[in-house]
Scaffold this active site. Sequence first.
Site, PDB file in Angstrom:
ATOM      1  N   LYS A 168       0.863  -1.196   0.000  1.00 16.90           N
ATOM      2  CA  LYS A 168       0.000   0.000   0.000  1.00 16.90           C
ATOM      3  C   LYS A 168       0.885   1.227   0.000  1.00 16.90           C
ATOM      4  CE  LYS A 168      -4.404  -1.328   1.748  1.00 16.90           C
ATOM      5  NZ  LYS A 168      -4.379  -2.005   3.042  1.00 16.90           N
ATOM      6  N   HIS A 182       0.001   7.124   2.302  1.00 14.51           N
ATOM      7  CA  HIS A 182      -0.852   8.267   1.999  1.00 14.51           C
ATOM      8  C   HIS A 182      -0.846   9.232   3.180  1.00 14.51           C
ATOM      9  CE1 HIS A 182      -4.248   6.865   4.383  1.00 14.51           C
ATOM     10  NE2 HIS A 182      -3.926   5.661   3.965  1.00 14.51           N
ATOM     11  N   HIS A 204      -0.930   8.429   6.865  1.00 12.96           N
ATOM     12  CA  HIS A 204       0.212   7.871   7.611  1.00 12.96           C
ATOM     13  C   HIS A 204       1.119   8.935   8.185  1.00 12.96           C
ATOM     14  CE1 HIS A 204      -0.468   4.083   5.217  1.00 12.96           C
ATOM     15  NE2 HIS A 204      -0.464   3.677   6.447  1.00 12.96           N
TER      16      HIS A 204
HETATM   17  N1  ARG Z   1      -0.551  -1.492  10.053  1.00  9.23           N
HETATM   18  C1  ARG Z   1      -1.622  -0.988  10.849  1.00  9.23           C
HETATM   19  C2  ARG Z   1      -2.489  -0.043  10.025  1.00  9.23           C
HETATM   20  O1  ARG Z   1      -2.022   0.607   9.115  1.00  9.23           O
HETATM   21  C3  ARG Z   1      -1.134  -0.224  12.064  1.00  9.23           C
HETATM   22  C4  ARG Z   1      -0.348  -1.046  13.027  1.00  9.23           C
HETATM   23  C5  ARG Z   1      -0.218  -0.356  14.343  1.00  9.23           C
HETATM   24  N2  ARG Z   1       0.583  -1.084  15.273  1.00  9.23           N
HETATM   25  C6  ARG Z   1       0.185  -2.159  15.932  1.00  9.23           C
HETATM   26  N3  ARG Z   1       1.035  -2.739  16.737  1.00  9.23           N
HETATM   27  N4  ARG Z   1      -0.999  -2.667  15.776  1.00  9.23           N
HETATM   28  O2  ARG Z   1      -3.662   0.056  10.270  1.00  9.23           O
END
Ligand code: ARG
Length: 572
Positions: free
Chosen positions: A133, A136, A139
């Site tokens: 992905k 964007h 983030h």
């Molecule tokens: N990758 C996830 C997202 O973009 C966020 C992860 C955040 N960290 C965690 N330990 N869950 O939604």
Amino acid sequence: MDTMTQIAALAADCMHTLWPDVEGLPEAAELKGLLAVPPDPALGDYAFPCFRLAKPLRMAPPKIAESLCQAWSHDEVASVRAVNGYLNFFLNRANFAATTMAALRSAGDRYGASDIGKGKTICLDYSSINIAKRFHIGHLSTTMIGHSLKRIFDFLGYTTVGINHLGDWGTQFGKMICAYQKWGSKEEVEQGGVAALEALYVRFHAEAEKDPSLEDEGRAWFKKIEDGDEEALAIFSWFKDITLRDAARVYDILGVSFDSYAGESFYIDKMAPVIQELRDKGLLVESEGAQVVDLEEDNMPPCLIIKKDGATIYATRDITAAIYRQNTYHFDKCLYVVAYQQDLHFRQVFRVLEKMGYPWAKDCVHVAFGMVSFEGEALSTRKGKTVHLEDLLNQAVEKALAIMEEKSPNLENKETIARQVGVGAVIYTDLSNNRIKDIDFRWDRALNFDGESGPYVQYTHARCCSLLRRAAELPGAEPDWSALTDDEAQSLLRLLSRFPDVILDAADKYEPSMITRAVTDIAQAFNKYYYEHRILDGEPAQAAARIALTDATRQVIRTGLYLIGIEAPERM
Ligand code: ARG
């Protein structure tokens, strides 16, 4: 010692001398916390509410204020007045200037730094992007809040571990491989990067509408990843490389880095013992074929651990990751800088850890933040209305360059400076509000050199640098701090003297915006000073004091900008 601490110590002393046998009087540290800044400056610089002493002394507050007022004998620090049960302090301006400047000068670029975090470790989970992905604008907050908090905690002496908890596990990667095998080509993906991967994913869904058997094929590919099939793993890890290669460009522009990229897939082989532990502790129950931890008594839906089909989920990996981080880093705090939409997820995960009997579960904190919209429009991936961060940053740099061409056509290194200013404008906007508030990004605001913006603060810093370059040509003199007793200098000094407390507060509340606020206030106070007073002219001892104040301002703005992840060019 700063003046507020000094006043608190002297006032505590005064009380204990007046009433040596009374118990329950505040000590200096508590007293400092009680000192308030009166809303009307005519009422003094600080006010101590004598109500706090009414009980131990069994006296009426106005009476207490009177007694303290008479006993006070430190007019060289502050004069006092008793007003309605308050003891009001009026700083001796020359003394305040001298103590504040001494503190600033002796600390230099370590002003505001501390070792309160010595021996303590903080894990920060931030950015945590998803494979295949694009980065964007959504983030931006997790990346910049996390990066800033890391710098803040480092500055306070903590050991920090920055973790990019990659989203690199899930059935969608099976679909992506399937799509790649059917319609993709190596060159296309190598060239197009994550955008090409995203396009494949979109195509998969379009084709699967017509031919549902594709879903099964996708699942089969994911099963292959899970089973360690060589071909599947090779493609998957290549997707990951492509994603990280693209992300690295953005991280590079933003100046962000990580200590670990251990993401979801890192925990795949570490989950079994954790699931066993949940079972052994009697926490796993079956619900409609799935394995869950019941959280009814906490008023939360059950935390799903294993799905009906035997697959683990996001939460399972987060529980495993938390335990791994505690065992590996022995963190004192583990911060998760993630959008507020995941609030329930983290409450569930932390509660499960608590139920497992881990006392450190209370040290896991979800540092939540609001949404970013762009020029008034909400962004959603589903409607295809995304703003890619890299595009946004590049545009910001271009626009900054255009402004610089106009404002300072003769500037050297214009490209480098435009990059610092453009990127700074974006970061400043992101960190300018209470993190939980939604942000609306607007170009005219972000790049307004006169408003509350990154460029404005950077410009003020560059102005200080320019004054100091000119000052270097003057004959030096011993500064006379009584030259800094005017209103504008005092306002500026007050902000500078509070800056170390702002950093502590920002760390305490996980709120970088407090530092953004502080540097903005300091920049405004300096500009006001600059318009009212001629810094370099005048007799040498006075000029030396004003130059020293300019240097202190430069230093504090620079530190503040550094702590929120913004560069401070010396010329603009
Ligand atoms: N990758 C996830 C997202 O973009 C966020 C992860 C955040 N960290 C965690 N330990 N869950 O939604």
